[in-house]
Every structure is written in structure tokens, then in C-alpha cells.
Write a protein that holds these residues in place. Structure first.
Motif, PDB file in Angstrom:
ATOM      1  N   ALA A 210       0.834  -1.197   0.000  1.00  0.00           N
ATOM      2  CA  ALA A 210       0.000   0.000   0.000  1.00  0.00           C
ATOM      3  C   ALA A 210       0.866   1.244   0.000  1.00  0.00           C
ATOM      4  N   GLY A 211       0.320   2.285  -0.601  1.00  0.00           N
ATOM      5  CA  GLY A 211       1.011   3.565  -0.634  1.00  0.00           C
ATOM      6  C   GLY A 211       0.175   4.648   0.016  1.00  0.00           C
ATOM      7  N   VAL A 212       0.783   5.813   0.139  1.00  0.00           N
ATOM      8  CA  VAL A 212       0.054   6.992   0.608  1.00  0.00           C
ATOM      9  C   VAL A 212       0.736   8.206  -0.014  1.00  0.00           C
ATOM     10  N   SER A 213      -0.054   9.239  -0.296  1.00  0.00           N
ATOM     11  CA  SER A 213       0.566  10.427  -0.871  1.00  0.00           C
ATOM     12  C   SER A 213       1.159  11.289   0.233  1.00  0.00           C
ATOM     13  N   ILE A 214       2.160  12.059  -0.147  1.00  0.00           N
ATOM     14  CA  ILE A 214       2.808  12.936   0.817  1.00  0.00           C
ATOM     15  C   ILE A 214       1.815  13.964   1.374  1.00  0.00           C
ATOM     16  N   HIS A 215       0.796  14.296   0.579  1.00  0.00           N
ATOM     17  CA  HIS A 215      -0.177  15.285   1.045  1.00  0.00           C
ATOM     18  C   HIS A 215      -0.991  14.763   2.210  1.00  0.00           C
ATOM     19  N   HIS A 216      -1.358  13.487   2.141  1.00  0.00           N
ATOM     20  CA  HIS A 216      -2.133  12.925   3.248  1.00  0.00           C
ATOM     21  C   HIS A 216      -1.282  12.720   4.495  1.00  0.00           C
ATOM     22  N   LEU A 217       0.049  12.718   4.317  1.00  0.00           N
ATOM     23  CA  LEU A 217       0.933  12.555   5.481  1.00  0.00           C
ATOM     24  C   LEU A 217       1.275  13.891   6.133  1.00  0.00           C
ATOM     25  N   THR A 218       1.135  14.977   5.379  1.00  0.00           N
ATOM     26  CA  THR A 218       1.592  16.257   5.916  1.00  0.00           C
ATOM     27  C   THR A 218       0.490  17.309   6.045  1.00  0.00           C
ATOM     28  N   LEU A 219      -0.697  17.013   5.541  1.00  0.00           N
ATOM     29  CA  LEU A 219      -1.800  17.982   5.615  1.00  0.00           C
ATOM     30  C   LEU A 219      -3.033  17.278   6.155  1.00  0.00           C
ATOM     31  N   ASN A 220      -3.967  18.056   6.702  1.00  0.00           N
ATOM     32  CA  ASN A 220      -5.246  17.454   7.073  1.00  0.00           C
ATOM     33  C   ASN A 220      -6.395  18.301   6.553  1.00  0.00           C
ATOM     34  N   GLU A 221      -7.623  17.832   6.794  1.00  0.00           N
ATOM     35  CA  GLU A 221      -8.806  18.468   6.187  1.00  0.00           C
ATOM     36  C   GLU A 221      -8.922  19.950   6.524  1.00  0.00           C
ATOM     37  N   LEU A 222      -8.423  20.343   7.687  1.00  0.00           N
ATOM     38  CA  LEU A 222      -8.575  21.747   8.093  1.00  0.00           C
ATOM     39  C   LEU A 222      -7.751  22.686   7.213  1.00  0.00           C
ATOM     40  N   ASP A 223      -6.726  22.136   6.550  1.00  0.00           N
ATOM     41  CA  ASP A 223      -5.909  22.973   5.674  1.00  0.00           C
ATOM     42  C   ASP A 223      -6.721  23.555   4.509  1.00  0.00           C
TER      43      ASP A 223
ATOM     44  N   ARG B 283      -7.824  14.112   5.130  1.00  0.00           N
ATOM     45  CA  ARG B 283      -8.502  13.433   6.245  1.00  0.00           C
ATOM     46  C   ARG B 283      -8.335  14.197   7.546  1.00  0.00           C
ATOM     47  N   SER B 284      -8.880  13.614   8.598  1.00  0.00           N
ATOM     48  CA  SER B 284      -8.766  14.220   9.919  1.00  0.00           C
ATOM     49  C   SER B 284      -7.333  14.070  10.433  1.00  0.00           C
ATOM     50  N   GLU B 285      -7.001  14.844  11.453  1.00  0.00           N
ATOM     51  CA  GLU B 285      -5.666  14.753  12.042  1.00  0.00           C
ATOM     52  C   GLU B 285      -5.442  13.366  12.655  1.00  0.00           C
ATOM     53  N   ASP B 286      -6.456  12.773  13.235  1.00  0.00           N
ATOM     54  CA  ASP B 286      -6.309  11.426  13.807  1.00  0.00           C
ATOM     55  C   ASP B 286      -5.908  10.423  12.730  1.00  0.00           C
ATOM     56  N   ASP B 287      -6.539  10.530  11.582  1.00  0.00           N
ATOM     57  CA  ASP B 287      -6.185   9.640  10.475  1.00  0.00           C
ATOM     58  C   ASP B 287      -4.748   9.880  10.034  1.00  0.00           C
ATOM     59  N   ARG B 288      -4.380  11.149   9.922  1.00  0.00           N
ATOM     60  CA  ARG B 288      -3.028  11.464   9.471  1.00  0.00           C
ATOM     61  C   ARG B 288      -2.001  10.828  10.419  1.00  0.00           C
ATOM     62  N   GLN B 289      -2.245  10.966  11.712  1.00  0.00           N
ATOM     63  CA  GLN B 289      -1.317  10.396  12.695  1.00  0.00           C
ATOM     64  C   GLN B 289      -1.245   8.874  12.561  1.00  0.00           C
ATOM     65  N   ALA B 290      -2.397   8.248  12.373  1.00  0.00           N
ATOM     66  CA  ALA B 290      -2.422   6.782  12.262  1.00  0.00           C
ATOM     67  C   ALA B 290      -1.654   6.322  11.023  1.00  0.00           C
ATOM     68  N   ILE B 291      -1.752   7.095   9.950  1.00  0.00           N
ATOM     69  CA  ILE B 291      -1.075   6.713   8.703  1.00  0.00           C
ATOM     70  C   ILE B 291       0.445   6.899   8.849  1.00  0.00           C
ATOM     71  N   ILE B 292       0.860   7.946   9.548  1.00  0.00           N
ATOM     72  CA  ILE B 292       2.298   8.127   9.790  1.00  0.00           C
ATOM     73  C   ILE B 292       2.848   6.925  10.561  1.00  0.00           C
ATOM     74  N   THR B 293       2.108   6.507  11.581  1.00  0.00           N
ATOM     75  CA  THR B 293       2.536   5.342  12.360  1.00  0.00           C
ATOM     76  C   THR B 293       2.630   4.104  11.467  1.00  0.00           C
ATOM     77  N   ALA B 294       1.659   3.957  10.579  1.00  0.00           N
ATOM     78  CA  ALA B 294       1.655   2.789   9.680  1.00  0.00           C
ATOM     79  C   ALA B 294       2.867   2.816   8.750  1.00  0.00           C
ATOM     80  N   VAL B 295       3.276   4.005   8.320  1.00  0.00           N
ATOM     81  CA  VAL B 295       4.475   4.093   7.479  1.00  0.00           C
ATOM     82  C   VAL B 295       5.701   3.723   8.311  1.00  0.00           C
TER      83      VAL B 295
END
Lengths: 425, 316
Positions: free
Chosen positions: A255-268, A283-295
Motif C-alpha cells: 500500500a502507498g500513501v501520498s505525501i499530502h495525506h501525510l503532511t496535511l489534514n482536512e482543516l488545511d 482526512r482528519s488529524e487522527d487519520d493522518r497520525q495513524a497513517i504516519i505510524t503505519a508508514v
């Protein structure tokens, strides 16, 4: 010709190390790597002055708008952007107009790429004709013509029977397929992720559950057919347990993820800023954090730019009507450095996801410091600060969400097959 | 007087004192509008352009009348029929219009955020007359004025907003405004017509009318768009009327002196019983229309004042 990079900070994603040393290339390949003060002889010696040397980035899912929309991005402009961004291999998407879904178009694209781009270009081809989800493409011919993977990009094949046949057929040829995990009924018309922000701004939104449903279906089909599968972007916490289970069960899935989903969230998105409209939506900040952990843990294998050029006209519209996507070839590395400076990911972890893993997934020898591996290398300064100015981008399209952002990290030089294709002025 | 904004794009950026300032001035215009000679010259010499990218008779008429009573030169542009069909983008339209030097631009657009986008590109004061499902600030202000005049205050009231909340800009602006003024807000509607995580806005959410209307001071009904009536969001018109249409039985759960509001145009027999809508003891629907003109006059005057203060040479 031999070139020695000395006084380098070597980022070795395979060994997982970040250490001082030197690296020797001979012709187009890496011939030796070492530490210590005894240096091998070389025709040319480059003193890196403690800056980082890493394998060049392998970017899966770059859109170059040939054929069809050359005013948005050509192989020449994308190639220059890639070289300046430290991307030594771009793996191109077939979501052009018309789609790259037959060997003739693929050959045209390959020829254009070889003429105009200074970096390696590996094309992907459509999985179904016209990316319409009805009939599979000539996967065999396309593979022979050089397609490294098969994908309908952000079009989800709705008909599961069509998809299962395409998977089974691809499996028989050992072809890699890449899909966009999303339940298309739920995500139709969505411009944001459902939740407080979308409700406040009155934007049509998709539940993050749609991604989990998409990956759940695809995993069942992988189990059925045994196909080699890469999810283009996993961006929500809820999709991770399914991915983890599929990997544990031995399915051939990455699986991949874009750099945007790793460094930005919906509020941006703030006041309907369309440069932040991407697919899937931020996505939400919670999702962003979870994806960073997954990477970090290796559950998500690949970080990509999901480079999607859009001209001003398609972005200067009300948010719902504006086109999705952001350019990323030149901002991938500095954006990734945000994750390094925040302590979320180490440099070897970042280059594992940006170089080693994508290379491995595509069966390439690059992405690592091994003896005999292609000398696709970058020299970069992870700390160099700058303010992003979108007008300086080499891409024809300037739709970056990082315009006017303070960033750190710049590519100083890029080498492809031992040849310098970019040097910072 | 604290109102210092250059546009009226939504309720979200307004403070409680901004809201009070508009309502206080609007009260004066209610008096003016009831006189024989309904004219003032505060906008004399200014050009007001109404750009409606979505059909509207009532709101457009209200803005037009408001501008004319204040002495502005008012022009209506029916955008649906014009250049949009020729492929011109919103920004191009805005730039063209901007070159004609309007002072006040009233915009309605079917997409959320479109009015914000326009406001960034033009030099005049922009009033949002409704953008997608985002905001409809003058509607919330006229509702607030109606409530304040009927109830004598605009705080510590229990207010129910009923129906299609998800697709309603009226609901969003009202939630924002009534929340800022410290009222208790209840949202009532089927879950298919409720925005996600709406509870985070400090409202109580009900899917049962009787329960939700219990002891409220104000019942605000929303219009159910025709295209949402069949199958997709609710099973049928008649089932919707049965469960969520306001009739005497359901209204009995509210306080005895509760008022009934509707932004119009009404679907009688879908979201509201005709008799209740016409009951002069309960329904303030006609007052809402009257307050609409006054509130729009007030908002335009305040924006014009700020514009004069910022660029005196333009307005000389």
C-alpha cells in the motif's frame, strides 16, 4: 568513469542506517560503499561536506499529461521537475486523455518519455479499456510493451466480476495491479471527508468508511485470485486493520500513501482553498497520525507524490466544481522532511518508503546502495530552509498546496545512471 | 457601533455585537418601511448589483427593494440565463462586473464557498445571498430579528430547527447565529437529512418531533427540496409529512406561546400544515418576509459605511 562521493551522510534504507561515509560509482552503477578514512581512487571526487546522499526517489503514480493535455504537463517539464525534486524514476499513470490502454499509445508515451525526460520513466497502463471498468485491456501485450503495472487510477471498477477476471488474468501474467480503494457509490460527488469541518463548510462529503469498504472488497478478490496488488493510497485509520490482516495472511499486497495525506489534514482546506482538493480528500488529524505510524511500522510501504497537474482554470472554481489533485514532484522531498524534523520518521524510514520499497515492488534494482545497483542517487540538505514559491516550479502546472509555505530540505544534485541530471544553482 | 466588516459572507465571522448592531439598525428600518414614504438616501449614488446564479424570486425581490428604498441604483443579473451557459467561469464574470465599479454585490450561487471566492476577486462589498449548503446570513439575521421582536429577547431561548438540515444553508447560518447569542438549539429530522458530526456544533439532535419540540419557544421549519423527496433521503412525501410535518398535534409539545417560522417558499402538506402556517397567533412567517427587507437595508448600509470609511476618495 568513476565518481567518489566523500564526506557524505549516507542514508541507507536497506540497512536502515544514517551514517558518515563515502560512495563510489563506476559507469552507471554503484561499485562500493564504505566508512572510514581510507578513500578509494576516483576520476572525479565530490566533497559532499556532510550533506546527505540517498538512493533516488521512485515515485509511483505520477501523472504526465501526454497524450491529451500537454499544456498541463509534458514529459520535458515533468522530467525537469522530477530531476529537481530528487525523483530518479517516475512511474506514470494512464489517466490521460485518451487513456493509455493499448500498446500503440504506450509505445508513443515511452518514446516521448525517452526523448524528453532526463530521469527514468516507467509507464503504467490502464486495467480496463478507457478506464471504464467494462473490459480488461490487453494486459499481455501491454506488459510486453513495458507497462510495469495496471491501474484505472481513481476510477474504481464497480463491476466486481470484471475486476475479478482482470485480477485473475493479470495473475496469470505475473502483472502487478494498482487500485484506488474506495466504495464508489459512497464517494460519488464528494469533495471532502465527512465530519465537523465538511458540515461547517457545507461541502458534499464521503465517510472514511468508504476506503475501508474498498480495500475489504479488493482484499477478498486478491485472496480469490492471488494477484499482486498495490493500493495506491491508504489514508484512513479504519482501513489499516484489514491491510494488516491481509499481509499477515500472506497475500501479495502493498500500500502507498501520498505525501499530502501525510503532511496535511482536512482543516488545511480552510476557506475553500482548491489547491488542497485532492483525491481521496484530506482526512482528519487522527487519520493522518495513524497513517504516519503505519508508514513507520512498515504497514504502509510506499510514499508517493501523486503528482497531478491541473491548470489555473480548473482550480479557480468553487470548491465542489474544482478539479482534484496537486503537483508534488518538486515538493515531495521538502514535505517529507517535515516528517523528519517533527521526529515522526527517520531519514532511512523515509527513503525506505520513497525509494527502496517502490523499487522492490516494481522489481527494480534501484532504491538501494547495493553493489551493481544503478547509480540513481541524490545529494540533499535536509535542513536548508526556504519559502516555497509556486512560480518557481518546473512543472507546467503550479497547483501546489505548499505555496508560500515555510519548508526545509532541498535537493542539491540528482544522478541517474551515474550522470548528473540536476545540480542546484 | 462595532460592525467593521467589508463583506457579509456568513454568520461565522460575526461577533454577537456585530449581530446586535445589524438588528438594532434593522429595527429602525422596520419603522421606515411602515411609513407612507419609504425612502432614505443613505445609498444614493451607489450601485448595487444582484447576481443570482440560482433561481430566487423572494430573496432577490427583498434585496432589490432594500436597495431601492435606500436610494441605490439597483441592477439584477439573471446569471443562469447568461454567460455561464457560454462557458464563462465565475472569476471571469466577477472580473467583468468589477470593471463596471459596483459598490454592493449581492450573490447567490449553488456551490458552497463560491461567494467567498468571488469576494476575493472584486473591489466592492459582497453580500452572500446563499451559497450552496454553506451559509445564508441575511436569512439568519431576519430570523433573529423576527424572534427578538416576537419574544422580546434573543438569548436563553429554546429553538428547534426541523427538517432537511443537511442540505440547508439556512440551518447552518441559524445554528451559528443562535449559538453565538447563547440559545439552546435543537435539530430535528431524519438521520438521512442530518449533517455528520453536527453534535460538535453544540446542538442537541433529535429524530423524533414530539421529543424534540418539547417545551421549545421557537419552531423553525425548513423547506424540503422536491428533488430530495423521492426514495433517496426519505421514503415518500406522505411518510415525511406524517413523521416530520408540523401539525397541531406536534406543535402541542412546544410551549403554548411558541412561534412558528419558515424561510419560504413553503410546501404546504409536506413540511407544514397549511392551517398552522396561516395561524396569525402562532405563525410569524409574514413577519419574517417583512424583517427580511429591513435586515438587508441595515446590512447594506453598514457595509456601505465601512466602505466609505476605508476609501473616502471612491465615495466622494
Amino acid at each position: 568513469m568513476t565518481i567518489l562521493f566523500k564526506n557524505a551522510r549516507l542514508i541507507d534504507p536497506e540497512a536502515g542506517t544514517d551514517s558518515e561515509g563515502w560512495l563510489l560509482i563506476d559507469g552507471g552503477t554503484i561499485s562500493a560503499v564504505g566508512g572510514g578514512s581510507e578513500l578509494p581512487k576516483a576520476a572525479q571526487v565530490i566533497d559532499c561536506q556532510g550533506k546527505c546522499v540517498a538512493p533516488g526517489i521512485v515515485d509511483i503514480g505520477v501523472k504526465v499529461c501526454e497524450p491529451g493535455e500537454r499544456h498541463k504537463e509534458s514529459y520535458r517539464s515533468a522530467g525537469a521537475a522530477a530531476a529537481a525534486g530528487g525523483v530518479t524514476t517516475i512511474v506514470t499513470r494512464p489517466d490521460t486523455a485518451p487513456a493509455i490502454d493499448n500498446p500503440e499509445t504506450l509505445e508513443f508515451v515511452a518514446r516521448r518519455a525517452n526523448e524528453d525526460a532526463p530521469v527514468n520513466v516507467l509507464p503504467m497502463a490502464a486495467l480496463t479499456k478507457g478506464r471504464e471498468g467494462r473490459e480488461m485491456t490487453e494486459i499481455g501485450f501491454l506488459k510486453d510493451a513495458g507497462a510495469v503495472a495496471f491501474t484505472d487510477c481513481d476510477h474504481v471498477v464497480r463491476d466486481t466480476k470484471v475486476l475479478s477476471r482482470a485480477f485473475a488474468y493479470a495473475r496469470s501474467l505475473g502483472a502487478l495491479v494498482m487500485c484506488h480503494p474506495q466504495e464508489p457509490g459512497l464517494s460519488a460527488g464528494a469533495a471532502a471527508t465527512s465530519g465537523k469541518f465538511a458540515s461547517l463548510k457545507g461541502l458534499p462529503a464521503v465517510t472514511p468508511m468508504a476506503e475501508r469498504m474498498g480495500i475489504d472488497r479488493d482484499i477478498a478478490l486478491i485472496e480469490m485470485t492471488g494477484v499482486s496488488y498495490h493500493a495506491d493510497q491508504i489514508t484512513t485509520a479504519r482501513a489499516l486493520p484489514a491491510l494488516e490482516r491481509a499481509k499477515r495472511n500472506g497475500l501479495d499486497i502493498t500500500a502507498g500513501v501520498s505525501i499530502h495525506h501525510l503532511t496535511l489534514n482536512e482543516l488545511d482546506v480552510a476557506n475553500y482553498r482548491t489547491f488542497f482538493k485532492v483525491k481521496p480528500p484530506l482526512r482528519s488529524e487522527d487519520d493522518r497520525q495513524a497513517i504516519i505510524t503505519a508508514v513507520r511500522e512498515g504497514l504502509i510501504d510506499v510514499i508517493c507524490s501523486m503528482h497531478t497537474p491541473q491548470d489555473e482554470e480548473s482550480k479557480r472554481l468553487p470548491f465542489e466544481e474544482a478539479a482534484s489533485g496537486a503537483v508534488g514532484l518538486e515538493t515531495l522531498l521538502p514535505a517529507a522532511m517535515r516528517l523528519y524534523h517533527s521526529g515522526d520518521l527517520s531519514l532511512p524510514q523515509l527513503f525506505r518508503a520513497m525509494a527502496l520499497n517502490p523499487a522492490k515492488r516494481l522489481g527494480l534494482a534501484s532504491g538501494r546502495f547495493a553493489e551493481g545497483a544503478p547509480a540513481d542517487l541524490i545529494v540533499f540538505d535536509p535542513d536548508l530552509p526556504f519559502v516555497m514559491d509556486r512560480s518557481t516550479l518546473r512543472s507546467k502546472s503550479k497547483n501546489t498546496p505548499f505555496d508560500e509555505a515555510r519548508m526545509q530540505g532541498k535537493v542539491l544534485a540528482t544522478y541517474v545512471d551515474g550522470e548528473c541530471v540536476y545540480e542546484a544553482s | 457601533m462595532t460592525f467593521s466588516h467589508s463583506h457579509l459572507l456568513g454568520i461565522e465571522p460575526l461577533t454577537p455585537s456585530d449581530i446586535t448592531a445589524i438588528l438594532d439598525l434593522a429595527d429602525q428600518y422596520v419603522e421606515l418601511n411602515r411609513r407612507d414614504v419609504k425612502h432614505s438616501n443613505v445609498l444614493a449614488g451607489l450601485t448595487q448589483v444582484n447576481m443570482f446564479f440560482e433561481n430566487s424570486t423572494r430573496t432577490q425581490a427583498s434585496f432589490e427593494l432594500a436597495g431601492k428604498r435606500l436610494g441605490a441604483d439597483v441592477m439584477n443579473m439573471a446569471m443562469q440565463a447568461s454567460s455561464i451557459k457560454k462557458g464563462e467561469t465565475l472569476i471571469d464574470t466577477a472580473m467583468t462586473l468589477n470593471a463596471m465599479h459596483p459598490d454592493l454585490l449581492v450573490v447567490r450561487h449553488p456551490h458552497s464557498g463560491a461567494v467567498d471566492l468571488l469576494a476575493q476577486k472584486v473591489n466592492c462589498a459582497v453580500l452572500n445571498a446563499g451559497d450552496g449548503r454553506h451559509e445564508h446570513p441575511t436569512q439568519a439575521l431576519l430570523d433573529a430579528l423576527t424572534i427578538r421582536r416576537a419574544k422580546g429577547r434573543l438569548h436563553r431561548l429554546s429553538i428547534a430547527i426541523c427538517g432537511d438540515i443537511a442540505h440547508s444553508r439556512v440551518a447552518r447560518s441559524n445554528i451559528m447565529l443562535l449559538g453565538k447569542m447563547e440559545n439552546r438549539i435543537r435539530l430535528i429530522g431524519p438521520p438521512t437529512l442530518m449533517p455528520s458530526e453536527i453534535g460538535a456544533f453544540g446542538v442537541e439532535v433529535y429524530d423524533d418531533m414530539a421529543e424534540g419540540l418539547n417545551d421549545v419557544d421557537v419552531v423553525m421549519m425548513l423547506r424540503l427540496q422536491k428533488e430530495r423527496m423521492d426514495g433517496g433521503f426519505i421514503p415518500s412525501e406522505r411518510e415525511y409529512y406524517h413523521r416530520y410535518g408540523l401539525d397541531a398535534l406536534k406543535l402541542n409539545h412546544a410551549k403554548n406561546d411558541a412561534i412558528v417560522m419558515h424561510p419560504g417558499p413553503m410546501n404546504r402538506g409536506v413540511e407544514i400544515d397549511g392551517e398552522i402556517a396561516d395561524d396569525i397567533n402562532r405563525s410569524v412567517i409574514q413577519e419574517q418576509v417583512e424583517m427580511g427587507v429591513a435586515v438587508r437595508m441595515a446590512a447594506m448600509e453598514l457595509l456601505a459605511r465601512n466602505r466609505r470609511a476605508k476609501s473616502p476618495e471612491v465615495m466622494a
